[in-house]
Design a protein around this motif. Sequence first.
Motif: not given
Length: 194
Positions: A124, A127-128, A130, A133, A146, A149-150
């Motif tokens: 988490q 993902t926060a 970034g 990806s 999560e 979706n990132t």
Amino acid sequence: MMSAKKILLLAGDYVEDYEIMVPFQALTMVGHIVHAVCPQKKQGDIVRTAIHDFEGDQTYSEKVGHNFTLNATFADIKASDYDALLIPGGRAPEYLRLNPDIITIVKHFAETNKPIAAVCHGAQILTAAGVVSGKSCSAYPAVAPEINNTGGCWVDIAVTDAYVDGNLVTAPAWPAHPQWLAKFLELLGTKITL
């Protein structure tokens, strides 16, 4: 002779007990320096832990864990002083990811291609920040949306397995410790001979 690596461990209250205790002890045991820090806390302060277990319910159960003593002060650390980053899971990542300093730290490790180990809900924070990806990684299955979706790709592996993509080693939960820590040691260049 192996040179000790400096590893930064991001902690917070209700971090998963095994996911902070076991890596901290194992990495220290093989000669690495591990600094466990928590925002707004200093060396000698504690974080409470929670034990997450898999007992056949629809999700994990949670029990009271131990008090874990931090051995460094968050306000004093500089990410550039560390060779690697370790992010345990539990409930701590859900609020640690809201801290801009945590995000800056994680981005530093990703941008400099230093080893990053994350387990369970630790993703988490990734993902926060970034930083997943274009990467494939594992995490507790509830974190899969999560990751996807990132821009990342969640890898569905056994709870006892770990997955490596470049500088990132991830695992679904603490039962993967033997694989997760072994793969992290490989990324660190640690050689253990028997």
